[in-house]
Design a protein around this motif. Structure first.
Motif, mmCIF file in Angstrom:
data_model
loop_
_atom_site.group_PDB
_atom_site.id
_atom_site.type_symbol
_atom_site.label_atom_id
_atom_site.label_comp_id
_atom_site.label_asym_id
_atom_site.label_seq_id
_atom_site.Cartn_x
_atom_site.Cartn_y
_atom_site.Cartn_z
ATOM 1 N N SER A 78 0.618 -1.394 0.270
ATOM 2 C CA SER A 78 0.303 -0.298 0.166
ATOM 3 C C SER A 78 0.968 1.548 0.145
ATOM 4 C CB SER A 78 -0.803 -0.176 1.224
ATOM 5 O OG SER A 78 0.116 0.152 2.628
ATOM 6 N N SER A 79 2.345 1.470 -0.220
ATOM 7 C CA SER A 79 2.927 2.201 0.054
ATOM 8 C C SER A 79 3.688 2.743 -0.950
ATOM 9 C CB SER A 79 4.311 1.877 1.168
ATOM 10 O OG SER A 79 5.071 1.647 0.205
ATOM 11 N N SER A 80 3.690 4.318 -1.163
ATOM 12 C CA SER A 80 3.898 4.736 -2.248
ATOM 13 C C SER A 80 5.742 4.240 -3.143
ATOM 14 C CB SER A 80 3.678 6.640 -2.535
ATOM 15 O OG SER A 80 4.789 7.166 -1.799
ATOM 16 N N ILE A 81 6.035 4.379 -1.913
ATOM 17 C CA ILE A 81 7.607 3.770 -2.195
ATOM 18 C C ILE A 81 7.305 2.255 -2.854
ATOM 19 C CG2 ILE A 81 9.623 3.294 -1.313
ATOM 20 C CD1 ILE A 81 9.209 5.061 1.081
ATOM 21 N N PHE A 82 7.049 1.485 -2.863
ATOM 22 C CA PHE A 82 7.259 0.263 -3.471
ATOM 23 C C PHE A 82 6.147 0.178 -4.775
ATOM 24 C CE2 PHE A 82 4.404 -3.637 -4.325
ATOM 25 C CZ PHE A 82 4.993 -4.406 -5.118
ATOM 26 N N TRP A 83 4.771 0.878 -5.155
ATOM 27 C CA TRP A 83 4.809 1.364 -6.457
ATOM 28 C C TRP A 83 4.964 1.969 -7.331
ATOM 29 C CZ3 TRP A 83 1.905 -2.530 -7.813
ATOM 30 C CH2 TRP A 83 0.840 -2.964 -7.172
ATOM 31 N N ASN A 84 6.443 2.777 -6.404
ATOM 32 C CA ASN A 84 7.730 3.509 -7.392
ATOM 33 C C ASN A 84 8.120 3.175 -7.801
ATOM 34 O OD1 ASN A 84 5.826 6.592 -7.378
ATOM 35 N ND2 ASN A 84 7.333 6.962 -5.774
ATOM 36 N N ALA A 85 8.912 2.449 -7.005
ATOM 37 C CA ALA A 85 10.138 1.528 -7.223
ATOM 38 C C ALA A 85 9.629 0.146 -8.474
ATOM 39 C CB ALA A 85 10.299 0.058 -5.815
ATOM 40 N N ALA A 86 8.486 0.170 -8.761
ATOM 41 C CA ALA A 86 8.261 -1.057 -9.476
ATOM 42 C C ALA A 86 7.509 -0.933 -10.967
ATOM 43 C CB ALA A 86 6.918 -1.587 -8.798
ATOM 44 N N ILE A 87 7.303 0.317 -10.659
ATOM 45 C CA ILE A 87 6.760 1.194 -12.560
ATOM 46 C C ILE A 87 9.050 1.359 -12.140
ATOM 47 C CG2 ILE A 87 6.642 3.559 -12.930
ATOM 48 C CD1 ILE A 87 4.744 3.372 -11.542
ATOM 49 N N VAL A 88 9.632 1.682 -12.257
ATOM 50 C CA VAL A 88 11.593 2.241 -12.136
ATOM 51 C C VAL A 88 11.307 0.136 -12.593
ATOM 52 C CG1 VAL A 88 12.949 2.165 -11.520
ATOM 53 C CG2 VAL A 88 11.692 3.406 -10.932
ATOM 54 N N GLY A 89 11.517 -0.581 -11.939
ATOM 55 C CA GLY A 89 11.650 -1.731 -12.038
ATOM 56 C C GLY A 89 11.458 -2.453 -13.178
ATOM 57 N N PHE A 90 9.717 -1.922 -14.392
ATOM 58 C CA PHE A 90 8.997 -3.044 -15.169
ATOM 59 C C PHE A 90 10.066 -2.002 -15.897
ATOM 60 C CE2 PHE A 90 6.516 -1.719 -18.459
ATOM 61 C CZ PHE A 90 6.084 -3.289 -18.673
ATOM 62 N N PHE A 91 9.914 -0.482 -16.185
ATOM 63 C CA PHE A 91 10.038 0.176 -17.101
ATOM 64 C C PHE A 91 12.154 -0.454 -17.723
ATOM 65 C CE2 PHE A 91 12.975 3.620 -18.786
ATOM 66 C CZ PHE A 91 11.731 3.516 -20.036
ATOM 67 N N ALA A 92 12.860 -0.435 -16.423
ATOM 68 C CA ALA A 92 14.210 -0.909 -16.421
ATOM 69 C C ALA A 92 14.398 -2.448 -17.157
ATOM 70 C CB ALA A 92 15.098 -0.769 -14.851
ATOM 71 N N GLN A 93 13.772 -3.101 -16.168
ATOM 72 C CA GLN A 93 13.292 -4.890 -17.530
ATOM 73 C C GLN A 93 13.438 -3.933 -19.001
ATOM 74 O OE1 GLN A 93 14.553 -7.297 -15.285
ATOM 75 N NE2 GLN A 93 15.512 -8.260 -17.596
ATOM 76 N N VAL A 94 12.201 -3.367 -19.147
ATOM 77 C CA VAL A 94 12.233 -3.172 -20.384
ATOM 78 C C VAL A 94 13.055 -3.310 -20.869
ATOM 79 C CG1 VAL A 94 10.651 -2.070 -22.184
ATOM 80 C CG2 VAL A 94 9.903 -3.077 -19.724
ATOM 81 N N VAL A 95 13.808 -2.229 -20.737
ATOM 82 C CA VAL A 95 15.232 -1.997 -21.753
ATOM 83 C C VAL A 95 16.020 -2.593 -21.608
ATOM 84 C CG1 VAL A 95 16.530 -0.198 -21.187
ATOM 85 C CG2 VAL A 95 14.299 0.506 -20.636
ATOM 86 N N ASP A 96 16.196 -3.848 -20.698
ATOM 87 C CA ASP A 96 17.063 -4.437 -20.248
ATOM 88 C C ASP A 96 16.616 -5.375 -21.491
ATOM 89 O OD1 ASP A 96 19.627 -5.161 -18.654
ATOM 90 O OD2 ASP A 96 18.992 -7.145 -19.018
#
Length: 325
Positions: A78-96
């Motif tokens: 339920s934290s914004s920190i987790f979901w912000n990191a999830a968005i970053v992780g998603f985009f970074a893994q797409v790039v990779d």
């Protein structure tokens, strides 16, 4: 999960990657086995991943009891920190997944933009990468993609560089060090962008100064939050060495570099970064299909331009904020 098809002869996407001097994309692979030393190292990696998984799960639920553990999971989700990191992780893994590199560079750049310090960003990325680089390295050994001599030449200097970089980024004040990290990521963004406009000139001479390159690559990877792939892999591949064994060797060495760096970060940092780490891993789980779509819809050159430009713009923004703009 960085499992690459390193036979570049059949896939037109990977042929273009070879011409640009960047790693191939994720695909099923099959190659024969290799040296016993590498098999032993692979089994060590398997054991590390199993032990870490059991340790983290056991520590989490035992120290917080079963009910408390699930309560913490609910609070994290339920934290914004987790979901912000999830968005970053998603985009970074797409790039990779689409380019075969730049996970750390992309993730760290956007974590800095979200307000994380260089130490927190780099620690989170390296801990999250333990499992992806572990699976990658084990797969490369299994399919015969690792050159024992090159792996050994990369291993110790890369680990030493990673330790030095991790110590530096955790001991220097985050606000003071952030402009330098942002400037480094800006240069990496320019480097990635430049690869779209440079013709690769292959050379048949054996790789030189591998130890120095690994030391530098390990240092900037830990201190800057990324760069092992763009610096080490791209440099060695662009010298004309066999892409299959070069990329496999560098990726397998990256697991030990990441493991050591994560251990140093864990020992030296008091900040709790687990919501960020969990978000990075969670977001990356859903990225593979989108990376595959990008590979089919866009050329590697176009992706290099898009990713390089985005990293440059974000790094300039981070640099502006870090300097008090």
């Amino acid at each position: 999960m960085k499992i690459r098809n390193l036979d570049l002869s059949g896939n037109p996407i990977n042929i273009e990657h070879q011409q640009l001097g960047i790693p191939p994309v994720e695909e099923p692979v099959s190659h024969p086995g290799t040296h016993p030393l590498l098999h032993a190292a692979a089994w060590f990696a398997v054991a590390v991943l199993i032990v870490l998984t059991l340790f983290l799960a056991g520590r989490f639920f035992i120290s917080n009891n079963w009910f408390g553990g699930w309560q913490i999971i609910g609070e994290t989700l339920s934290s914004s920190i987790f979901w912000n990191a999830a968005i970053v992780g998603f985009f970074a893994q797409v790039v990779d997944g689409a380019l075969g590199m730049a996970y750390g560079v992309t993730a760290t750049t956007f974590l800095l933009a979200s307000g994380a310090t260089p130490g927190v960003a780099s620690a989170s990325v390296h801990i999250a990468e333990i499992f992806t680089t572990g699976v990658s390295g084990i797969s490369h050994v299994k399919f015969g993609n690792v050159n024992k001599d090159l792996f050994v030449r990369l291993l110790v200097p890369g680990i030493l560089g990673g330790i030095l970089g991790a110590v530096l980024v955790t001991q220097v004040d985050g606000g003071l060090f952030k402009p330098y990290v942002s400037a480094y990521l800006l240069l990496l963004g320019i480097y990635i962008l430049s690869k779209a406009f440079r013709s690769l000139r292959l050379r048949k001479s054996p790789p030189k100064h591998v130890g120095k390159l690994a030391l530098f690559g390990g240092f900037v990877d830990a201190a800057g939050g990324g760069g092992w792939g763009p610096v080490v892999t791209s440099t060695l591949v662009s010298t004309g060495n066999d892409p299959r064994t070069t990329i496999g060797s560098v990726n397998f060495a990256e697991f030990f570099l990441t493991l050591t760096g994560a251990a140093v970060f864990t020992l030296l940092m008091e900040t709790n970064t687990w919501p960020i780490i969990a978000g990075l891993v969670f977001g990356g789980l859903f990225a593979a299909p989108f990376a595959a779509v990008l590979c089919k819809k866009l050329r590697a050159k176009t992706l290099l331009i898009l990713v390089g430009t985005l990293i440059i713009i974000t790094s300039l923004y981070n640099l502006y904020r870090a300097l008090g703009g």
